[in-house]
Scaffold this motif. Sequence first.
Motif, PDB file in Angstrom:
ATOM      1  N   THR A   1      -6.539   1.011  14.355  1.00  0.00           N
ATOM      2  CA  THR A   1      -6.864  -0.134  13.501  1.00  0.00           C
ATOM      3  C   THR A   1      -6.033  -1.347  13.888  1.00  0.00           C
ATOM      4  OG1 THR A   1      -7.433   1.360  11.668  1.00  0.00           O
ATOM      5  CG2 THR A   1      -6.974  -0.948  11.111  1.00  0.00           C
ATOM      6  N   PHE A   2      -4.749  -1.128  14.139  1.00  0.00           N
ATOM      7  CA  PHE A   2      -3.844  -2.187  14.609  1.00  0.00           C
ATOM      8  C   PHE A   2      -4.382  -2.799  15.900  1.00  0.00           C
ATOM      9  CE2 PHE A   2      -0.389  -2.440  17.848  1.00  0.00           C
ATOM     10  CZ  PHE A   2       0.205  -3.635  17.475  1.00  0.00           C
ATOM     11  N   GLN A   3      -4.785  -1.959  16.827  1.00  0.00           N
ATOM     12  CA  GLN A   3      -5.241  -2.465  18.120  1.00  0.00           C
ATOM     13  C   GLN A   3      -6.553  -3.245  17.999  1.00  0.00           C
ATOM     14  OE1 GLN A   3      -5.326   1.205  20.390  1.00  0.00           O
ATOM     15  NE2 GLN A   3      -3.177   1.003  21.016  1.00  0.00           N
ATOM     16  N   SER A   4      -7.472  -2.733  17.207  1.00  0.00           N
ATOM     17  CA  SER A   4      -8.778  -3.389  17.095  1.00  0.00           C
ATOM     18  C   SER A   4      -8.737  -4.644  16.219  1.00  0.00           C
ATOM     19  CB  SER A   4      -9.816  -2.409  16.530  1.00  0.00           C
ATOM     20  OG  SER A   4      -9.472  -2.029  15.201  1.00  0.00           O
ATOM     21  N   SER A   5      -7.681  -4.796  15.399  1.00  0.00           N
ATOM     22  CA  SER A   5      -7.594  -5.926  14.461  1.00  0.00           C
ATOM     23  C   SER A   5      -6.694  -7.043  14.958  1.00  0.00           C
ATOM     24  CB  SER A   5      -7.079  -5.436  13.100  1.00  0.00           C
ATOM     25  OG  SER A   5      -7.902  -4.423  12.570  1.00  0.00           O
ATOM     26  N   LEU A   6      -6.091  -6.863  16.138  1.00  0.00           N
ATOM     27  CA  LEU A   6      -5.138  -7.856  16.623  1.00  0.00           C
ATOM     28  C   LEU A   6      -5.879  -9.090  17.132  1.00  0.00           C
ATOM     29  CD1 LEU A   6      -2.031  -7.986  16.856  1.00  0.00           C
ATOM     30  CD2 LEU A   6      -2.276  -7.353  19.254  1.00  0.00           C
ATOM     31  N   ARG A   7      -5.652 -10.213  16.474  1.00  0.00           N
ATOM     32  CA  ARG A   7      -6.267 -11.489  16.841  1.00  0.00           C
ATOM     33  C   ARG A   7      -5.349 -12.612  16.388  1.00  0.00           C
ATOM     34  NH1 ARG A   7      -7.733 -13.354  12.059  1.00  0.00           N
ATOM     35  NH2 ARG A   7      -8.290 -11.863  10.408  1.00  0.00           N
ATOM     36  N   ALA A   8      -5.512 -13.771  17.006  1.00  0.00           N
ATOM     37  CA  ALA A   8      -4.672 -14.915  16.649  1.00  0.00           C
ATOM     38  C   ALA A   8      -4.853 -15.260  15.172  1.00  0.00           C
ATOM     39  CB  ALA A   8      -5.025 -16.118  17.520  1.00  0.00           C
ATOM     40  N   GLY A   9      -3.743 -15.451  14.472  1.00  0.00           N
ATOM     41  CA  GLY A   9      -3.787 -15.850  13.078  1.00  0.00           C
ATOM     42  C   GLY A   9      -3.601 -14.744  12.079  1.00  0.00           C
ATOM     43  N   VAL A  10      -3.766 -13.473  12.493  1.00  0.00           N
ATOM     44  CA  VAL A  10      -3.561 -12.373  11.552  1.00  0.00           C
ATOM     45  C   VAL A  10      -2.064 -12.226  11.297  1.00  0.00           C
ATOM     46  CG1 VAL A  10      -3.429 -10.528  13.287  1.00  0.00           C
ATOM     47  CG2 VAL A  10      -4.183  -9.989  10.974  1.00  0.00           C
ATOM     48  N   THR A  11      -1.687 -12.018  10.054  1.00  0.00           N
ATOM     49  CA  THR A  11      -0.274 -11.888   9.710  1.00  0.00           C
ATOM     50  C   THR A  11       0.153 -10.427   9.713  1.00  0.00           C
ATOM     51  OG1 THR A  11      -0.557 -11.650   7.311  1.00  0.00           O
ATOM     52  CG2 THR A  11      -0.512 -13.904   8.206  1.00  0.00           C
ATOM     53  N   GLU A  12       1.467 -10.220   9.707  1.00  0.00           N
ATOM     54  CA  GLU A  12       2.009  -8.858   9.664  1.00  0.00           C
ATOM     55  C   GLU A  12       1.544  -8.133   8.404  1.00  0.00           C
ATOM     56  OE1 GLU A  12       6.098 -10.259  11.985  1.00  0.00           O
ATOM     57  OE2 GLU A  12       6.082  -9.958   9.819  1.00  0.00           O
ATOM     58  N   LEU A  13       1.601  -8.811   7.270  1.00  0.00           N
ATOM     59  CA  LEU A  13       1.195  -8.180   6.014  1.00  0.00           C
ATOM     60  C   LEU A  13      -0.301  -7.909   5.973  1.00  0.00           C
ATOM     61  CD1 LEU A  13       3.430 -10.048   3.416  1.00  0.00           C
ATOM     62  CD2 LEU A  13       3.495  -7.612   3.975  1.00  0.00           C
ATOM     63  N   GLU A  14      -1.096  -8.784   6.549  1.00  0.00           N
ATOM     64  CA  GLU A  14      -2.538  -8.529   6.622  1.00  0.00           C
ATOM     65  C   GLU A  14      -2.818  -7.307   7.490  1.00  0.00           C
ATOM     66  OE1 GLU A  14      -4.265 -13.090   6.078  1.00  0.00           O
ATOM     67  OE2 GLU A  14      -3.880 -12.285   8.089  1.00  0.00           O
ATOM     68  N   MET A  15      -2.040  -7.146   8.555  1.00  0.00           N
ATOM     69  CA  MET A  15      -2.232  -5.973   9.414  1.00  0.00           C
ATOM     70  C   MET A  15      -1.837  -4.685   8.682  1.00  0.00           C
ATOM     71  SD  MET A  15      -3.350  -5.019  12.351  1.00  0.00           S
ATOM     72  CE  MET A  15      -3.213  -6.312  13.602  1.00  0.00           C
ATOM     73  N   VAL A  16      -0.755  -4.762   7.914  1.00  0.00           N
ATOM     74  CA  VAL A  16      -0.383  -3.604   7.102  1.00  0.00           C
ATOM     75  C   VAL A  16      -1.527  -3.211   6.182  1.00  0.00           C
ATOM     76  CG1 VAL A  16       1.134  -2.791   5.260  1.00  0.00           C
ATOM     77  CG2 VAL A  16       2.099  -4.016   7.200  1.00  0.00           C
ATOM     78  N   ALA A  17      -2.111  -4.194   5.502  1.00  0.00           N
ATOM     79  CA  ALA A  17      -3.201  -3.923   4.562  1.00  0.00           C
ATOM     80  C   ALA A  17      -4.396  -3.291   5.274  1.00  0.00           C
ATOM     81  CB  ALA A  17      -3.622  -5.214   3.869  1.00  0.00           C
ATOM     82  N   LYS A  18      -4.700  -3.756   6.474  1.00  0.00           N
ATOM     83  CA  LYS A  18      -5.819  -3.190   7.228  1.00  0.00           C
ATOM     84  C   LYS A  18      -5.558  -1.729   7.581  1.00  0.00           C
ATOM     85  CE  LYS A  18      -7.195  -7.588   9.361  1.00  0.00           C
ATOM     86  NZ  LYS A  18      -8.605  -7.641   8.932  1.00  0.00           N
ATOM     87  N   MET A  19      -4.349  -1.417   7.991  1.00  0.00           N
ATOM     88  CA  MET A  19      -4.018  -0.041   8.373  1.00  0.00           C
ATOM     89  C   MET A  19      -4.031   0.878   7.158  1.00  0.00           C
ATOM     90  SD  MET A  19      -1.120  -0.474  11.381  1.00  0.00           S
ATOM     91  CE  MET A  19       0.014  -1.443  10.383  1.00  0.00           C
ATOM     92  N   VAL A  20      -3.453   0.408   6.052  1.00  0.00           N
ATOM     93  CA  VAL A  20      -3.436   1.209   4.829  1.00  0.00           C
ATOM     94  C   VAL A  20      -4.862   1.486   4.360  1.00  0.00           C
ATOM     95  CG1 VAL A  20      -2.835   1.191   2.378  1.00  0.00           C
ATOM     96  CG2 VAL A  20      -1.149   0.479   4.086  1.00  0.00           C
ATOM     97  N   ALA A  21      -5.722   0.467   4.397  1.00  0.00           N
ATOM     98  CA  ALA A  21      -7.114   0.633   3.954  1.00  0.00           C
ATOM     99  C   ALA A  21      -7.851   1.646   4.833  1.00  0.00           C
ATOM    100  CB  ALA A  21      -7.825  -0.715   3.974  1.00  0.00           C
ATOM    101  N   ALA A  22      -7.611   1.593   6.140  1.00  0.00           N
ATOM    102  CA  ALA A  22      -8.283   2.528   7.048  1.00  0.00           C
ATOM    103  C   ALA A  22      -7.879   3.967   6.761  1.00  0.00           C
ATOM    104  CB  ALA A  22      -7.951   2.158   8.492  1.00  0.00           C
ATOM    105  N   VAL A  23      -6.583   4.173   6.509  1.00  0.00           N
ATOM    106  CA  VAL A  23      -6.101   5.526   6.216  1.00  0.00           C
ATOM    107  C   VAL A  23      -6.636   6.003   4.870  1.00  0.00           C
ATOM    108  CG1 VAL A  23      -4.031   6.863   5.662  1.00  0.00           C
ATOM    109  CG2 VAL A  23      -4.056   5.381   7.669  1.00  0.00           C
ATOM    110  N   GLN A  24      -6.589   5.155   3.868  1.00  0.00           N
ATOM    111  CA  GLN A  24      -7.089   5.540   2.544  1.00  0.00           C
ATOM    112  C   GLN A  24      -8.560   5.903   2.587  1.00  0.00           C
ATOM    113  OE1 GLN A  24      -5.953   2.154   0.130  1.00  0.00           O
ATOM    114  NE2 GLN A  24      -4.026   3.114  -0.489  1.00  0.00           N
TER     115      GLN A  24
END
Length: 392
Positions: free
Chosen positions: A182-205
């Motif tokens: 999820t981290f790898q597929s979501s990495l793009r300019a402008g995404v924040t560290e906290l937004e990336m955390v939320a994406k990873m948590v959502a994918a696992v949940q």
Amino acid sequence: MAAISQEIPLTGVPFPRSEYERRQLGVLEAVVSAKLDALVVTAHGHLRYLSGYDGSGGYFAPFPLILVPGRPPTYVVRKYDEHAVRAYCCIDEIVTYTQQHDFGRVCADVLRRLGLQSKRVGFELGCWNLAPADVSAIQAQLPDLKISDASRLISSVAAVKSEVELECMRDAMHMTDLAVRTFQSSLRAGVTELEMVAKMVAAVQADVSNIGGEIGLSPSMTILFGERTKLPHGPATHHAIRNNEPAFLEIGASKHGYAAGIVRCAVLGRHQESESLHALAEEVIETLIAAIKPGTTAAAVDAAGREVLERSGRKDVFRQRTGYITGIYWTERGNLSLEPGVEDILKPGMTLHMPNILRSENGYLIGAGAQILVTEHGSEVLSKVPHTLHLA
């Protein structure tokens, strides 16, 4: 009292009682080998390993689990938490105290009742959740008690996992891999560290139902972008990644407390300094994986990785230990480390986290880590996500 876990939904222990009895027996055998008369367990990870209860109420004062060869274990806990302890553990004998200042007296009373007031008793002096004041309070009540440091005793037994423990590690690794992808597929300019955390948590949940059990991402994950990758264990913030910057991730999911963590890094665009250092990290981790086999010492594995760094002429980029035993609780103190001078022998069933984090000349942290299972004939890499640098 003993039937509390049958009355309250979603309580009880995650493994059969026989599994906990096996663990307790192994620890008691180690107690005898160490020429101790008893063991007082206070580290939360070790409490969970032996009883099922995670020790979370122990922020108030220690919740000692007292193990004596030939006797059933006794748990000393805060009265406020008694129902929770009974609901989540497999220990029948529970003694309670009410206030912090009661702890030393009540614990000493139990040790006295067990005939240990002048015996040699092991305490986890080098682990979390036991303060010097706690030890002093007991010693003041039992001046003839012979206290010995037994910080490594349980970790030496728990290092070798049973099949049910390894199943938890594999399930946790599956979720860790999902978070990394999820981290790898979501990495793009402008995404924040906290937004990336939320994406990873959502994918696992979203995928938890496919695994079952108590599972989720460890709150101690490290996700850093750009200049902030220079901060070891830095917290995630609203900082956004820009083009031509590195990204650092150390993350682990856990199931029933069994954590499987890895380090994976990426570059958005190009970042020559990070790319060059990551190539070295890949060479080191491949050498470390090849060095792991039963019968090898922890120091020998550590030396194999350092030899690669020495040959590269960049040995100063590495400033930590090579790795450490993982399993129940990621950050428990007292576990086996892969570092110089450690002569502990690797055995089949051990699981190792090797973060392999290097620091560049300008301070960027880059790593290519691995979560390893020691097998009968060598090692198995548990992660399915390659340790190569992800270029986005």
